[in-house]
Write a protein that holds these residues in place. Structure first.
Motif, short mmCIF file in Angstrom:
data_model
loop_
_atom_site.label_atom_id
_atom_site.label_comp_id
_atom_site.label_asym_id
_atom_site.label_seq_id
_atom_site.Cartn_x
_atom_site.Cartn_y
_atom_site.Cartn_z
N LEU A 224 0.82 -1.21 0.00
CA LEU A 224 0.00 0.00 0.00
C LEU A 224 0.86 1.27 0.00
N LYS A 225 1.98 1.22 0.70
CA LYS A 225 2.88 2.38 0.72
C LYS A 225 3.57 2.59 -0.62
N SER A 226 3.50 1.59 -1.50
CA SER A 226 4.12 1.68 -2.81
C SER A 226 3.13 1.99 -3.93
N LEU A 227 1.86 2.20 -3.57
CA LEU A 227 0.86 2.55 -4.58
C LEU A 227 1.07 3.97 -5.08
N ALA A 228 0.86 4.17 -6.37
CA ALA A 228 0.83 5.52 -6.94
C ALA A 228 -0.49 6.19 -6.57
N PRO A 229 -0.59 7.51 -6.69
CA PRO A 229 -1.88 8.17 -6.48
C PRO A 229 -2.96 7.53 -7.37
N PHE A 230 -4.14 7.31 -6.81
CA PHE A 230 -5.27 6.67 -7.48
C PHE A 230 -4.99 5.21 -7.84
N GLY A 231 -4.07 4.59 -7.10
CA GLY A 231 -3.73 3.20 -7.35
C GLY A 231 -4.86 2.26 -6.96
N ARG A 232 -4.78 1.03 -7.48
CA ARG A 232 -5.81 0.02 -7.24
C ARG A 232 -5.16 -1.26 -6.72
N LEU A 233 -5.58 -1.69 -5.54
CA LEU A 233 -5.13 -2.96 -4.97
C LEU A 233 -6.21 -4.01 -5.22
N LEU A 234 -5.88 -5.03 -5.99
CA LEU A 234 -6.82 -6.10 -6.30
C LEU A 234 -6.57 -7.26 -5.35
N VAL A 235 -7.54 -7.53 -4.49
CA VAL A 235 -7.43 -8.60 -3.49
C VAL A 235 -7.98 -9.87 -4.12
#
Length: 346
Positions: A224-235
């Motif tokens: 999560l700390k490596s996400l770009a702005p407006f990033g999407r984490l797919l679980v």
């Protein structure tokens, strides 16, 4: 007929290969003689009785397969005996399976039965996740955790097909080198490198746009700390065995989103769309744009050994089980290819 039967929940070795009642198609159903069945990590959880959706036992598991139609029940008009089909329904660890016609997709010409059994679950999951949930776009950076597994490797290939830069993670250098050869742009061994620092270096601090995570567990904070702005984490799942607690402040700071992906539930709600996904994926496989990677085939009778190998993290890509019919067909195909090769050499 023979089947790999779960009589009680437990380790893979608790499965038994034995006689099982042969099915008969009812109205709207199709009887398929299976050649091959794919294996997936959730199969292990189902056998153990720890999967989020329970099943009554005794039963035959196996959610994907490939074979030939041998009979159709009343009202089935879209299939006929002899059709080659993909099967997306429980019960594929057997020589035959009887399923609703809606659980079948015709197999495209040029795709062999082994490859066909290897891609429905993994590639449909990755396709749905990246296109329909994550909206991955050309030029974006995709991070794939657990990239050497069946669904992870599918995500790597689909990400590259969509024009993304793909960074793959894992815990074994040999497996990661195979993943690199199969399409990843960069790889990170999370046992030997700190994930956040490695991603900061590889992206020049910009972060990743989309994360495909079938692993869960301890890496979620660094992810999560490596996400770009407006990033999407797919679980996608939790093969680590740990359901991560998502720190929502990190989503807020990046205006990011965490998106659950449940291909089974989505397919039940949207069967036509799921079948169309498989038609679209097959077209890319037939064109050579996607290549399901089958590490090894096992006899159906040896399914427990194959599941144990998956549980021990020994596989890159997919394992596929072969029925006796599937072995005969595979041997015939090898002989035909050998004769064709000799003919060209002559």
């Amino acid at each position: 007929m023979k089947a790999l039967v779960c009589k009680h929940h437990g380790e893979p070795e608790s499965l038994s290969f034995e006689d099982w009642p042969a099915p008969t198609p009812r109205d709207g159903e199709v009887l398929v003689a299976l050649h091959a069945a794919g294996l997936n990590y959730p199969d292990i959880l189902q056998v153990a009785g720890t999967y989020q959706i329970g099943s009554a036992i005794p039963c035959v598991f196996g959610a994907e397969g490939a074979g030939e139609v041998i009979a159709c029940g009343a009202g089935v008009e879209q299939f006929r005996p002899g059709d080659r089909v993909l099967v997306l329904a429980m019960g594929c660890w057997a020589e035959q399976v009887c399923v609703p016609a809606a659980a079948l997709v015709k197999l495209a010409e040029g795709i062999d039965m082994v490859s066909a059994a290897a891609f429905p679950v993994a590639y449909n999951t990755a396709w749905h996740a990246l296109l329909q949930r994550g909206d991955l776009r050309a030029g974006e950076t995709l991070l794939v955790h657990g990239a050497s597994g069946g669904v992870g490797l599918a995500a790597v290939q689909i990400g590259k097909y969509l024009g993304a830069r793909v960074i793959a993670t894992g815990s074994c250098d040999d497996k990661l080198e195979r993943v690199r050869r199969l399409g990843a742009d960069q790889v990170i061994n999370c046992r030997t490198r700190a994930l956040r620092e490695a991603l900061h270096e590889l992206t020049d601090g910009a972060g990743v746009d989309v994360v495909f995570d079938p692993v869960g567990g301890a890496q979620v904070d660094a992810t999560l700390k490596s996400l770009a702005p407006f990033g999407r984490l797919l679980v996608i799942g939790f093969t680590s065995g740990q359901i991560a607690q998502l720190p929502s402040n990190l989503l807020l700071l990046r205006e990011a989103v965490a998106i659950g992906v449940n291909i089974g539930q989505w397919t039940r709600r949207n069967p036509a769309a799921s079948r169309q996904n498989l038609v679209d994926i097959q077209a890319r496989i037939a064109a050579g744009q996607l290549v399901p990677f089958v590490a090894r085939t096992f006899d159906l009778a040896d399914g427990a050994a194959a599941l144990r190998s998956i549980l021990n993290r020994e596989v890159v890509g997919k394992y596929v089980l072969l029925t006796e019919l599937g072995k005969l067909h595979a041997d015939r195909c090898l002989r035909e290819k050998s004769f064709a090769h000799r003919g060209r050499g002559a």
